[in-house]
Design a protein around this motif. Structure first.
Motif, PDB file in Angstrom:
ATOM      1  N   ASP A 195     -38.905   3.129  -7.612  1.00 24.95           N
ATOM      2  CA  ASP A 195     -38.415   2.449  -6.404  1.00 24.95           C
ATOM      3  C   ASP A 195     -38.787   0.973  -6.435  1.00 24.95           C
ATOM      4  OD1 ASP A 195     -37.341   4.801  -5.456  1.00 24.95           O
ATOM      5  OD2 ASP A 195     -38.934   5.173  -3.981  1.00 24.95           O
ATOM      6  N   ILE A 196     -39.989   0.650  -6.885  1.00 29.51           N
ATOM      7  CA  ILE A 196     -40.432  -0.746  -6.959  1.00 29.51           C
ATOM      8  C   ILE A 196     -39.573  -1.511  -7.970  1.00 29.51           C
ATOM      9  CG2 ILE A 196     -42.328  -2.236  -7.721  1.00 29.51           C
ATOM     10  CD1 ILE A 196     -44.249  -0.162  -6.435  1.00 29.51           C
ATOM     11  N   VAL A 197     -39.305  -0.889  -9.118  1.00 29.55           N
ATOM     12  CA  VAL A 197     -38.443  -1.536 -10.114  1.00 29.55           C
ATOM     13  C   VAL A 197     -37.064  -1.797  -9.506  1.00 29.55           C
ATOM     14  CG1 VAL A 197     -37.222  -1.145 -12.301  1.00 29.55           C
ATOM     15  CG2 VAL A 197     -39.666  -0.622 -12.127  1.00 29.55           C
ATOM     16  N   ASP A 198     -36.520  -0.793  -8.802  1.00 28.59           N
ATOM     17  CA  ASP A 198     -35.200  -0.955  -8.176  1.00 28.59           C
ATOM     18  C   ASP A 198     -35.223  -2.065  -7.125  1.00 28.59           C
ATOM     19  OD1 ASP A 198     -34.337   1.141  -9.757  1.00 28.59           O
ATOM     20  OD2 ASP A 198     -34.393   2.636  -8.143  1.00 28.59           O
ATOM     21  N   LEU A 199     -36.268  -2.125  -6.312  1.00 28.53           N
ATOM     22  CA  LEU A 199     -36.378  -3.168  -5.284  1.00 28.53           C
ATOM     23  C   LEU A 199     -36.486  -4.555  -5.917  1.00 28.53           C
ATOM     24  CD1 LEU A 199     -38.760  -1.427  -2.720  1.00 28.53           C
ATOM     25  CD2 LEU A 199     -36.389  -2.093  -2.332  1.00 28.53           C
ATOM     26  N   LYS A 200     -37.243  -4.658  -7.003  1.00 29.30           N
ATOM     27  CA  LYS A 200     -37.351  -5.957  -7.692  1.00 29.30           C
ATOM     28  C   LYS A 200     -35.985  -6.392  -8.216  1.00 29.30           C
ATOM     29  CE  LYS A 200     -42.187  -5.953  -9.163  1.00 29.30           C
ATOM     30  NZ  LYS A 200     -43.103  -5.828 -10.315  1.00 29.30           N
ATOM     31  N   ASN A 201     -35.237  -5.451  -8.769  1.00 34.27           N
ATOM     32  CA  ASN A 201     -33.887  -5.771  -9.260  1.00 34.27           C
ATOM     33  C   ASN A 201     -32.981  -6.196  -8.114  1.00 34.27           C
ATOM     34  OD1 ASN A 201     -34.542  -5.258 -11.928  1.00 34.27           O
ATOM     35  ND2 ASN A 201     -33.906  -3.110 -11.829  1.00 34.27           N
ATOM     36  N   ASP A 202     -33.075  -5.490  -6.975  1.00 34.71           N
ATOM     37  CA  ASP A 202     -32.284  -5.868  -5.792  1.00 34.71           C
ATOM     38  C   ASP A 202     -32.653  -7.275  -5.337  1.00 34.71           C
ATOM     39  OD1 ASP A 202     -31.093  -3.398  -5.861  1.00 34.71           O
ATOM     40  OD2 ASP A 202     -32.211  -2.564  -4.156  1.00 34.71           O
ATOM     41  N   MET A 203     -33.955  -7.580  -5.313  1.00 36.63           N
ATOM     42  CA  MET A 203     -34.403  -8.911  -4.884  1.00 36.63           C
ATOM     43  C   MET A 203     -33.877  -9.986  -5.821  1.00 36.63           C
ATOM     44  SD  MET A 203     -38.300  -8.110  -3.614  1.00 36.63           S
ATOM     45  CE  MET A 203     -38.727  -9.830  -3.589  1.00 36.63           C
ATOM     46  N   ARG A 204     -33.914  -9.750  -7.128  1.00 37.54           N
ATOM     47  CA  ARG A 204     -33.388 -10.730  -8.093  1.00 37.54           C
ATOM     48  C   ARG A 204     -31.887 -10.968  -7.846  1.00 37.54           C
ATOM     49  NH1 ARG A 204     -35.883  -7.653 -11.952  1.00 37.54           N
ATOM     50  NH2 ARG A 204     -38.016  -8.327 -12.225  1.00 37.54           N
ATOM     51  N   GLU A 205     -31.169  -9.878  -7.575  1.00 42.87           N
ATOM     52  CA  GLU A 205     -29.736  -9.986  -7.327  1.00 42.87           C
ATOM     53  C   GLU A 205     -29.474 -10.784  -6.040  1.00 42.87           C
ATOM     54  OE1 GLU A 205     -26.182  -6.805  -6.612  1.00 42.87           O
ATOM     55  OE2 GLU A 205     -27.703  -6.284  -8.106  1.00 42.87           O
ATOM     56  N   ILE A 206     -30.232 -10.531  -4.991  1.00 45.63           N
ATOM     57  CA  ILE A 206     -30.073 -11.243  -3.717  1.00 45.63           C
ATOM     58  C   ILE A 206     -30.412 -12.724  -3.896  1.00 45.63           C
ATOM     59  CG2 ILE A 206     -31.049 -11.480  -1.390  1.00 45.63           C
ATOM     60  CD1 ILE A 206     -31.315  -8.353  -1.415  1.00 45.63           C
ATOM     61  N   ILE A 207     -31.493 -12.998  -4.607  1.00 46.94           N
ATOM     62  CA  ILE A 207     -31.880 -14.391  -4.856  1.00 46.94           C
ATOM     63  C   ILE A 207     -30.785 -15.102  -5.647  1.00 46.94           C
ATOM     64  CG2 ILE A 207     -33.501 -15.857  -6.147  1.00 46.94           C
ATOM     65  CD1 ILE A 207     -35.712 -13.838  -5.283  1.00 46.94           C
ATOM     66  N   GLY A 208     -30.190 -14.403  -6.602  1.00 44.77           N
ATOM     67  CA  GLY A 208     -29.097 -14.994  -7.379  1.00 44.77           C
ATOM     68  C   GLY A 208     -27.909 -15.334  -6.492  1.00 44.77           C
ATOM     69  N   VAL A 209     -27.559 -14.465  -5.573  1.00 42.17           N
ATOM     70  CA  VAL A 209     -26.443 -14.709  -4.654  1.00 42.17           C
ATOM     71  C   VAL A 209     -26.764 -15.892  -3.745  1.00 42.17           C
ATOM     72  CG1 VAL A 209     -25.180 -13.751  -2.674  1.00 42.17           C
ATOM     73  CG2 VAL A 209     -25.572 -12.339  -4.706  1.00 42.17           C
ATOM     74  N   ILE A 210     -27.997 -15.948  -3.231  1.00 39.06           N
ATOM     75  CA  ILE A 210     -28.410 -17.063  -2.366  1.00 39.06           C
ATOM     76  C   ILE A 210     -28.328 -18.384  -3.133  1.00 39.06           C
ATOM     77  CG2 ILE A 210     -30.401 -18.099  -1.180  1.00 39.06           C
ATOM     78  CD1 ILE A 210     -31.186 -15.216  -0.353  1.00 39.06           C
ATOM     79  N   GLU A 211     -28.796 -18.400  -4.364  1.00 39.94           N
ATOM     80  CA  GLU A 211     -28.731 -19.630  -5.164  1.00 39.94           C
ATOM     81  C   GLU A 211     -27.278 -20.035  -5.448  1.00 39.94           C
ATOM     82  OE1 GLU A 211     -31.203 -18.890  -8.543  1.00 39.94           O
ATOM     83  OE2 GLU A 211     -33.047 -19.147  -7.393  1.00 39.94           O
ATOM     84  N   LEU A 212     -26.422 -19.070  -5.673  1.00 42.19           N
ATOM     85  CA  LEU A 212     -24.993 -19.351  -5.888  1.00 42.19           C
ATOM     86  C   LEU A 212     -24.376 -19.969  -4.630  1.00 42.19           C
ATOM     87  CD1 LEU A 212     -22.698 -18.996  -7.952  1.00 42.19           C
ATOM     88  CD2 LEU A 212     -22.191 -16.816  -6.835  1.00 42.19           C
ATOM     89  N   ILE A 213     -24.713 -19.417  -3.462  1.00 44.56           N
ATOM     90  CA  ILE A 213     -24.207 -19.957  -2.187  1.00 44.56           C
ATOM     91  C   ILE A 213     -24.707 -21.376  -1.991  1.00 44.56           C
ATOM     92  CG2 ILE A 213     -24.356 -19.728   0.322  1.00 44.56           C
ATOM     93  CD1 ILE A 213     -24.357 -16.651  -0.141  1.00 44.56           C
ATOM     94  N   ARG A 214     -25.967 -21.626  -2.280  1.00 41.55           N
ATOM     95  CA  ARG A 214     -26.569 -22.987  -2.119  1.00 41.55           C
ATOM     96  C   ARG A 214     -25.837 -24.016  -2.983  1.00 41.55           C
ATOM     97  NH1 ARG A 214     -32.986 -21.938  -2.292  1.00 41.55           N
ATOM     98  NH2 ARG A 214     -33.257 -21.387  -0.111  1.00 41.55           N
ATOM     99  N   THR A 215     -25.466 -23.613  -4.210  1.00 39.85           N
ATOM    100  CA  THR A 215     -24.800 -24.584  -5.102  1.00 39.85           C
ATOM    101  C   THR A 215     -23.404 -24.934  -4.603  1.00 39.85           C
ATOM    102  OG1 THR A 215     -23.950 -22.825  -6.516  1.00 39.85           O
ATOM    103  CG2 THR A 215     -26.057 -23.823  -7.157  1.00 39.85           C
ATOM    104  N   LYS A 216     -22.832 -24.060  -3.792  1.00 38.11           N
ATOM    105  CA  LYS A 216     -21.478 -24.310  -3.279  1.00 38.11           C
ATOM    106  C   LYS A 216     -21.492 -25.071  -1.961  1.00 38.11           C
ATOM    107  CE  LYS A 216     -19.218 -20.553  -5.676  1.00 38.11           C
ATOM    108  NZ  LYS A 216     -18.372 -19.385  -5.611  1.00 38.11           N
ATOM    109  N   LEU A 217     -22.684 -25.229  -1.364  1.00 33.12           N
ATOM    110  CA  LEU A 217     -22.760 -25.958  -0.078  1.00 33.12           C
ATOM    111  C   LEU A 217     -22.783 -27.455  -0.279  1.00 33.12           C
ATOM    112  CD1 LEU A 217     -25.252 -23.749   1.948  1.00 33.12           C
ATOM    113  CD2 LEU A 217     -22.784 -23.845   2.169  1.00 33.12           C
TER     114      LEU A 217
END
Ligand SMILES: [Zn+2]
Length: 98
Positions: free
Chosen positions: A76-98
């Motif tokens: 579960d911790i491994v899965d949560l870390k992967n989810d967090m990396r994916e969310i952070i990636g999406v947030i960074e992608l949104i920031r670059t488009k602002l």
């Protein structure tokens, strides 16, 4: 008398168990749990060595379940870390488009 496996803490009458030592010729020196209040057919009697073997099986089973639970928690911790990396990636992608 029907009793749960393992070390008996109490007799079914509610009295605490006590440990005594057999003085019979058949089981000299063998320890046993007995009802701390009353000795009789409807009260606790169980050999300590047998209770300890049962307790060992109970503890071994619990340990196996806990190890299984731990493996699931680690995954579960491994899965949560992967989810967090994916969310952070999406947030960074949104920031670059602002
Ligand atoms: Zn009792």
């Amino acid at each position: 008398m029907d009793m749960a496996p393992g070390i008996p803490r109490n007799c079914q009458c509610g009295a605490a168990s006590t440990v005594l030592t057999s003085t019979t010729s058949r089981d000299p020196g063998r320890k046993f749990y007995r009802c701390g209040a009353i000795s009789g057919p409807n009260h606790l009697f169980k050999w300590v060595d047998e209770a300890h073997l049962e307790e060992f099986d109970i503890l071994a089973s619990r340990q196996a379940m806990m190890l299984n639970d731990l493996a699931e928690i680690k995954q579960d911790i491994v899965d949560l870390k992967n989810d967090m990396r994916e969310i952070i990636g999406v947030i960074e992608l949104i920031r670059t488009k602002l």
